[in-house]
Design an enzyme around this catalytic site. Structure first.
Site, mmCIF file in Angstrom:
data_model
loop_
_atom_site.group_PDB
_atom_site.id
_atom_site.type_symbol
_atom_site.label_atom_id
_atom_site.label_comp_id
_atom_site.label_asym_id
_atom_site.label_seq_id
_atom_site.Cartn_x
_atom_site.Cartn_y
_atom_site.Cartn_z
ATOM 1 N N TYR A 1 15.642 17.132 -147.930
ATOM 2 C CA TYR A 1 16.882 17.513 -147.236
ATOM 3 C C TYR A 1 18.038 17.648 -148.236
ATOM 4 O O TYR A 1 18.784 18.621 -148.208
ATOM 5 C CB TYR A 1 17.207 16.461 -146.179
ATOM 6 C CG TYR A 1 18.437 16.756 -145.363
ATOM 7 C CD1 TYR A 1 18.396 17.675 -144.325
ATOM 8 C CD2 TYR A 1 19.636 16.101 -145.616
ATOM 9 C CE1 TYR A 1 19.529 17.940 -143.563
ATOM 10 C CE2 TYR A 1 20.775 16.359 -144.859
ATOM 11 C CZ TYR A 1 20.714 17.273 -143.838
ATOM 12 O OH TYR A 1 21.835 17.543 -143.094
ATOM 13 N N SER B 1 25.601 19.688 -146.316
ATOM 14 C CA SER B 1 25.726 18.242 -146.092
ATOM 15 C C SER B 1 26.201 17.559 -147.366
ATOM 16 O O SER B 1 25.899 18.016 -148.481
ATOM 17 C CB SER B 1 24.356 17.667 -145.691
ATOM 18 O OG SER B 1 24.368 16.250 -145.740
#
Ligand SMILES: NC(=O)c1ccc[n+]([C@@H]2O[C@H](COP(=O)([O-])OP(=O)(O)OC[C@H]3O[C@@H](n4cnc5c(N)ncnc54)[C@H](O)[C@@H]3O)[C@@H](O)[C@H]2O)c1
Length: 257
Positions: free
Chosen positions: A136, A123
């Site tokens: 994350y 990501s």
């Protein structure tokens, strides 16, 4: 990948979801198997990969795509307030899972196909700081580092490994966890207005694991509609750079994609 001719083992904790994907593959004339596996479970991962090779005879591609997308949204905030359990679970799914899959897949790729392609879905959250998603973000940065390590350690033995760092993509998980207001807010930083689709990520994924990408390894590819291609103050351009030509003549709205 199934549409491009691959037999696919779909591995997910969501048993029904994995079975539905395989049913779709078979309905279009392809073949696949669905297995309920928590990717952080080493023995379950080893068994699923072994079973895949037993069923299809060889292993050419590994795509590490699973993510703790639901777990982190509510409680993954900053380093002080994020519960340690959320940090650990995020790392278990997003980093330990891909590590386990690589660990068990690579020897079987080399034994059955003589080479292999690994794709890790990371990501753009792994590039920059933010006020939320501490676990994350760290997990996706770790996945980018894992990608380079795998590419380096096993490159000369025939393994290529790359990562796609996506920005906002209109997947089921994103739609479930983000509000319409959040979708619209993220739009302000993109250079391409329509939000990206899973199919647009899949196009690059299929290319990266194909022979056409045979000279590409250890790389991170960004698919984010240009959100990380510009200076952070781009969204404030009519204030900080009023002399610049604005996309819409100055009202601040983005031109259609
Ligand atoms: N959608 C986005 O905006 C976006 C942005 C950046 C990165 N990504 C990355 O893209 C990938 C796909 O995300 P998505 O948007 O399709 O998410 P999603 O939530 O729609 O899908 C994630 C899948 O992972 C599975 N999963 C979760 N925990 C698991 C576990 N322990 N073991 C096995 N399977 C597990 C879920 O059941 C689900 O099918 C992820 O790696 C995510 O981090 C997505």
């Amino acid at each position: 990948m199934a549409a491009a001719g691959a037999a696919v083992a779909v591995v997910d904790v969501d048993t029904a979801g994995a079975a539905a994907v395989v049913a779709e593959i078979e309905a279009r004339g392809g073949s696949g198997i669905a297995r309920a596996v928590d990717v952080s479970d080493g023995e379950a991962m080893r068994a699923a990969i072994s079973e895949t090779v037993g069923r299809f005879g060889r292993l050419d591609i590994l795509d590490n795509n699973a993510s703790a997308f639901d777990a982190w949204v509510a409680d993954d905030i900053d380093v002080v307030s994020t519960p340690i359990e959320v940090w650990d679970r995020t790392m278990a799914i997003n980093v330990r899972g891909p590590m386990l899959a690589c660990k068990h897949a690579i020897p079987l790729m080399l034994a059955t196909a003589g080479s292999g392609c690994i794709l890790n879905i990371s990501s753009t959250a792994g590039f920059l700081g933010d006020v939320i998603y501490v676990a994350y973000s760290a997990s996706k940065a770790a996945l980018q580092a894992l990608t380079r390590s795998v590419a380096t350690s096993h490159g000369k033995r025939g393994i290529r490994c790359n990562t796609i760092a996506t920005g906002l993509i209109a997947t089921e998980g994103a739609r479930r966890n983000l509000s319409d207001a959040q979708f619209e807010a993220y739009e302000q930083s993109r250079l391409v207005v329509p939000v990206g689709t899973p199919e647009q990520v899949a196009e690059l994924a299929v290319f990266l694991v194909s022979d056409a990408a045979g000279y590409i390894t250890g790389q991170t590819f960004v698919v984010d509609g240009g959100a990380h291609a510009h200076q952070p103050w781009y969204t404030l351009r009519d204030v900080v750079h009023p002399q610049a030509v604005q996309p819409d003549g100055g009202t601040g709205a983005l031109a259609p994609g």
